[in-house]
Design a protein around this motif. Structure first.
Motif, PDB file in Angstrom:
ATOM      1  N   ILE A 278      30.400  32.290  25.747  1.00  0.00           N
ATOM      2  CA  ILE A 278      30.601  33.679  26.141  1.00  0.00           C
ATOM      3  C   ILE A 278      29.625  34.541  25.339  1.00  0.00           C
ATOM      4  O   ILE A 278      29.764  34.674  24.125  1.00  0.00           O
ATOM      5  CB  ILE A 278      32.051  34.142  25.865  1.00  0.00           C
ATOM      6  CG1 ILE A 278      33.058  33.167  26.481  1.00  0.00           C
ATOM      7  CG2 ILE A 278      32.258  35.557  26.387  1.00  0.00           C
ATOM      8  CD1 ILE A 278      33.122  33.169  27.972  1.00  0.00           C
ATOM      9  N   PHE A 279      28.644  35.092  26.023  1.00  0.00           N
ATOM     10  CA  PHE A 279      27.668  35.932  25.333  1.00  0.00           C
ATOM     11  C   PHE A 279      28.244  37.320  25.067  1.00  0.00           C
ATOM     12  O   PHE A 279      28.210  37.814  23.949  1.00  0.00           O
ATOM     13  CB  PHE A 279      26.381  36.056  26.150  1.00  0.00           C
ATOM     14  CG  PHE A 279      25.263  36.724  25.406  1.00  0.00           C
ATOM     15  CD1 PHE A 279      24.283  35.967  24.794  1.00  0.00           C
ATOM     16  CD2 PHE A 279      25.190  38.107  25.290  1.00  0.00           C
ATOM     17  CE1 PHE A 279      23.254  36.577  24.085  1.00  0.00           C
ATOM     18  CE2 PHE A 279      24.174  38.726  24.590  1.00  0.00           C
ATOM     19  CZ  PHE A 279      23.198  37.964  23.986  1.00  0.00           C
ATOM     20  N   GLY A 280      28.800  37.946  26.142  1.00  0.00           N
ATOM     21  CA  GLY A 280      29.334  39.288  25.978  1.00  0.00           C
ATOM     22  C   GLY A 280      28.257  40.250  25.517  1.00  0.00           C
ATOM     23  O   GLY A 280      27.136  40.254  26.019  1.00  0.00           O
ATOM     24  N   TYR A 281      28.572  41.051  24.531  1.00  0.00           N
ATOM     25  CA  TYR A 281      27.597  41.924  23.871  1.00  0.00           C
ATOM     26  C   TYR A 281      27.993  42.062  22.399  1.00  0.00           C
ATOM     27  O   TYR A 281      27.410  41.409  21.535  1.00  0.00           O
ATOM     28  CB  TYR A 281      27.525  43.286  24.555  1.00  0.00           C
ATOM     29  CG  TYR A 281      26.563  44.236  23.889  1.00  0.00           C
ATOM     30  CD1 TYR A 281      25.241  43.864  23.651  1.00  0.00           C
ATOM     31  CD2 TYR A 281      26.959  45.498  23.493  1.00  0.00           C
ATOM     32  CE1 TYR A 281      24.345  44.718  23.035  1.00  0.00           C
ATOM     33  CE2 TYR A 281      26.071  46.382  22.882  1.00  0.00           C
ATOM     34  CZ  TYR A 281      24.770  45.987  22.648  1.00  0.00           C
ATOM     35  OH  TYR A 281      23.884  46.843  22.024  1.00  0.00           O
ATOM     36  N   ALA A 282      29.015  42.869  22.117  1.00  0.00           N
ATOM     37  CA  ALA A 282      29.526  42.972  20.753  1.00  0.00           C
ATOM     38  C   ALA A 282      30.665  41.998  20.502  1.00  0.00           C
ATOM     39  O   ALA A 282      31.090  41.823  19.362  1.00  0.00           O
ATOM     40  CB  ALA A 282      30.007  44.403  20.471  1.00  0.00           C
ATOM     41  N   ARG A 283      31.156  41.372  21.574  1.00  0.00           N
ATOM     42  CA  ARG A 283      32.228  40.394  21.454  1.00  0.00           C
ATOM     43  C   ARG A 283      31.937  39.211  22.369  1.00  0.00           C
ATOM     44  O   ARG A 283      31.480  39.382  23.493  1.00  0.00           O
ATOM     45  CB  ARG A 283      33.580  41.027  21.808  1.00  0.00           C
ATOM     46  CG  ARG A 283      34.087  42.001  20.761  1.00  0.00           C
ATOM     47  CD  ARG A 283      35.399  42.623  21.154  1.00  0.00           C
ATOM     48  NE  ARG A 283      35.227  43.620  22.186  1.00  0.00           N
ATOM     49  CZ  ARG A 283      36.227  44.347  22.703  1.00  0.00           C
ATOM     50  NH1 ARG A 283      37.463  44.137  22.298  1.00  0.00           N
ATOM     51  NH2 ARG A 283      35.984  45.256  23.620  1.00  0.00           N
TER      52      ARG A 283
ATOM     53  N   ALA B 126      27.257  32.615  29.540  1.00  0.00           N
ATOM     54  CA  ALA B 126      25.846  32.228  29.485  1.00  0.00           C
ATOM     55  C   ALA B 126      25.610  30.733  29.687  1.00  0.00           C
ATOM     56  O   ALA B 126      24.521  30.328  30.091  1.00  0.00           O
ATOM     57  CB  ALA B 126      25.242  32.652  28.149  1.00  0.00           C
ATOM     58  N   ASP B 127      26.616  29.891  29.406  1.00  0.00           N
ATOM     59  CA  ASP B 127      26.399  28.441  29.499  1.00  0.00           C
ATOM     60  C   ASP B 127      27.744  27.741  29.611  1.00  0.00           C
ATOM     61  O   ASP B 127      28.751  28.208  29.060  1.00  0.00           O
ATOM     62  CB  ASP B 127      25.649  27.940  28.255  1.00  0.00           C
ATOM     63  CG  ASP B 127      25.226  26.476  28.349  1.00  0.00           C
ATOM     64  OD1 ASP B 127      25.065  25.968  29.482  1.00  0.00           O
ATOM     65  OD2 ASP B 127      25.065  25.838  27.293  1.00  0.00           O
ATOM     66  N   VAL B 128      27.754  26.628  30.335  1.00  0.00           N
ATOM     67  CA  VAL B 128      28.921  25.749  30.419  1.00  0.00           C
ATOM     68  C   VAL B 128      28.426  24.315  30.326  1.00  0.00           C
ATOM     69  O   VAL B 128      27.486  23.923  31.025  1.00  0.00           O
ATOM     70  CB  VAL B 128      29.699  25.935  31.742  1.00  0.00           C
ATOM     71  CG1 VAL B 128      30.862  24.954  31.820  1.00  0.00           C
ATOM     72  CG2 VAL B 128      30.213  27.363  31.867  1.00  0.00           C
ATOM     73  N   GLN B 129      29.042  23.507  29.436  1.00  0.00           N
ATOM     74  CA  GLN B 129      28.651  22.112  29.289  1.00  0.00           C
ATOM     75  C   GLN B 129      29.894  21.223  29.332  1.00  0.00           C
ATOM     76  O   GLN B 129      30.939  21.573  28.777  1.00  0.00           O
ATOM     77  CB  GLN B 129      27.899  21.905  27.980  1.00  0.00           C
ATOM     78  CG  GLN B 129      26.541  22.577  27.936  1.00  0.00           C
ATOM     79  CD  GLN B 129      25.591  22.089  29.016  1.00  0.00           C
ATOM     80  OE1 GLN B 129      25.571  20.910  29.342  1.00  0.00           O
ATOM     81  NE2 GLN B 129      24.813  22.998  29.592  1.00  0.00           N
ATOM     82  N   PRO B 130      29.775  20.041  29.977  1.00  0.00           N
ATOM     83  CA  PRO B 130      30.933  19.179  30.187  1.00  0.00           C
ATOM     84  C   PRO B 130      31.118  18.129  29.103  1.00  0.00           C
ATOM     85  O   PRO B 130      30.180  17.770  28.381  1.00  0.00           O
ATOM     86  CB  PRO B 130      30.587  18.498  31.516  1.00  0.00           C
ATOM     87  CG  PRO B 130      29.089  18.362  31.468  1.00  0.00           C
ATOM     88  CD  PRO B 130      28.580  19.566  30.712  1.00  0.00           C
ATOM     89  N   GLY B 131      32.358  17.623  29.008  1.00  0.00           N
ATOM     90  CA  GLY B 131      32.652  16.510  28.110  1.00  0.00           C
ATOM     91  C   GLY B 131      34.141  16.208  28.127  1.00  0.00           C
ATOM     92  O   GLY B 131      34.963  17.114  28.288  1.00  0.00           O
TER      93      GLY B 131
END
Length: 507
Positions: free
Chosen positions: A267-272, A248-253
């Motif tokens: 990682i959104f996944g669903y149940a995991r 769902a998202d990636v952010q740098p650093g």
């Protein structure tokens, strides 16, 4: 012992602090229900069934008050005109002639997953970067000025088409806005978010795309992290992470202090699901993958030095099974300790996202947490706890929760100095308000009045079913504009407005 209890015991939060976090307050935190409460709820449920069998339909009544626009602030609303996109490989696969598919009239779901106002090209001018899960593309739109509006009507135009053109002319105050499309990436199943970052330190802005792989809830290993690295000839595609659940998202650093850019992955996944770390091995395309947090439904992972100790930490919002905000505290060498910052026993708040911003401008980075995703219960059911929660950073990993805006079905928020008085206000959008009531808003702003957020002002009642919002200067006039993306709920019959912009008027 439940998983949530294990995680809390392994975190750095004392029992006293955990007890404080679960006490009832205005942001929907509450104790576990007592027996008498359970019995009362059961009785209400039985009465509701009887009510339904009698054929009596309950009515929705929004508790959100009717709002009016602020008399001193006005916007011009414009729909972003998007060209139809047909992948070359699809045209070749079905043997279509040039232009044949473009000329066809086809219906499709509006599925804008993210909009941002960001300098994509590195020219110090903002573009609108759009993730479109209906055509599986990431495209940037540059503002090219405006011309006098000329209605696109012919002798064969229907009355509905004429009315639509006249309404568009009225909304844009007689102007037509010009845009230049710059294609950034395609052939990704349901791109959720695009992050602009110079991944290989060559002073060229690259784009990292978070790919869901399936727009519907799923625990299949269909997620990806895809890098579009800027070259002289355009963009070169690299898959950085695959065979994971929906991303769902990636952010740098630079989390380990070695001078290159690492990536925090939601990682959104669903149940995991959870948060993963991609450690850059030095070339900008090879990464080592490790797990930082196991939780389903992670939407955003904003990166910042939250404890002001000189290294970058990671925030994370969990919205599936539990409703929580976590911090992953960095020791400066890329090793992380888990801290829970916020949790609630009200599992129906429907977290929509997490934005890092120093709302009170005290030097400590805060969070804005939107809550109002209630699609499980029908998309027209506003609740009194829908709105925006300000998680105020008090230092020493203590965050204080305060509800600062109420809007039925709030899905996203964005900070902006809307009234140009030097402080940050908050713009809220709704995906699932009670739109049977035409007075209910879809876009509002909450005024920062010397640290108080009690005044709410209407921006728009249309379009509805908005999922993403951002604020920034699009036309170069020095004022923040607003852009929002629409995600049509399945079987919805609302009008299509995939991307709408509100240009702030100068006064």
């Amino acid at each position: 012992m439940s998983n949530s209890q294990v995680d809390i015991e392994n975190s750095d939060v004392s029992e006293g602090k955990v007890a404080d976090l679960t006490a009832y307050d205005a942001v929907a935190k509450m104790h576990r229900p007592e027996l008498k409460t359970v019995l009362l709820c059961s009785l209400i449920g039985i009465l509701a069934v009887v009510w339904g069998l009698m054929g009596i339909s309950p009515s929705l009544i929004s508790e959100i008050p009717v709002l009016a626009p602020h008399p001193a602030h006005h916007w011009i609303s414009v729909d972003l005109e998007q060209e139809k996109y047909i992948p070359t490989n699809l045209q070749t696969l079905i043997g279509a002639e040039d232009g044949e598919l473009l000329a066809m009239k086809d219906s499709h779901e509006v599925r804008i997953t993210n909009v941002q106002i960001v300098d994509v090209n590195g020219d110090e001018k903002n573009e609108i970067l759009v993730c479109n899960a209906a055509q599986n593309t990431v495209i940037a739109y540059s503002y090219e000025g405006k011309t006098v509006f000329e209605p696109k009507l012919t002798e064969d135009s229907t009355s509905e088409e004429m009315q639509a053109e006249l309404q568009k002319m009225a909304e844009s105050q007689g102007f037509e806005y010009q845009w230049k499309e710059t294609f950034k990436g395609d052939s990704m199943v349901a791109p959720a978010h695009a992050t602009v970052v110079d991944i290989n330190n060559d002073e060229q802005p690259d784009i990292i795309v978070s790919v869901l792989g399936n727009i519907m809830p799923s625990d299949e290993l269909v997620g990806e992290v895809v890098l579009f690295r800027k070259t002289e000839d355009g963009y070169q595609r690299h898959v950085l992470l695959t065979d994971v659940r929906r991303v769902a998202d990636v952010q740098p650093g630079d989390f380990d202090g070695d001078g290159d850019i690492d990536l925090a992955v939601a990682i959104f996944g669903y149940a995991r699901g959870g948060v993963r770390l991609l450690e850059n091995l030095g070339d900008g395309i090879t990464f080592r993958d490790s797990s930082l947090l196991d939780r389903p439904g992670v939407i955003h992972v904003p990166v910042h030095d939250y404890d002001k100790d000189g290294d970058l930490d990671i925030g994370a919002i969990v919205t599936q099974d539990e409703e929580e905000v976590w911090a992953l505290e960095n020791d400066g060498q890329g090793n992380f300790s888990r801290r829970i910052l916020y949790e609630t026993d009200n599992y129906d708040v429907g977290g929509g996202g997490l934005v890092a911003t120093d709302l009170d401008q005290d030097g400590y980075m805060d969070f804005l947490m939107s809550q109002g995703d209630n699609l499980e219960f029908g998309h027209g059911w506003p609740m009194p706890y829908h709105g925006c929660v300000w998680l105020r950073n008090k230092g020493d990993w203590t965050f204080e929760a305060q509800m600062i805006g109420k809007l039925g079905g709030t899905y996203a928020s964005a900070p902006s100095d809307v009234d140009n008085d030097g402080d940050l206000d908050v713009v809220l959008i709704s995906m699932s308000n009670d739109y049977a009531n035409p007075q209910n808003p879809s876009v509002i702003w909450v005024e920062n009045d010397k640290g108080s957020f009690k005044k709410q002002h209407l921006i728009a009642r249309q379009p509805v079913e908005l999922i993403s919002v951002d604020c920034g200067d699009i036309d170069g006039d020095g004022l923040d504009d607003i852009v929002a993306g629409q995600f049509r709920i399945p079987l919805s019959v609302v009008p299509d407005h995939p991307v709408r912009i509100w240009f702030k008027e100068k006064r």
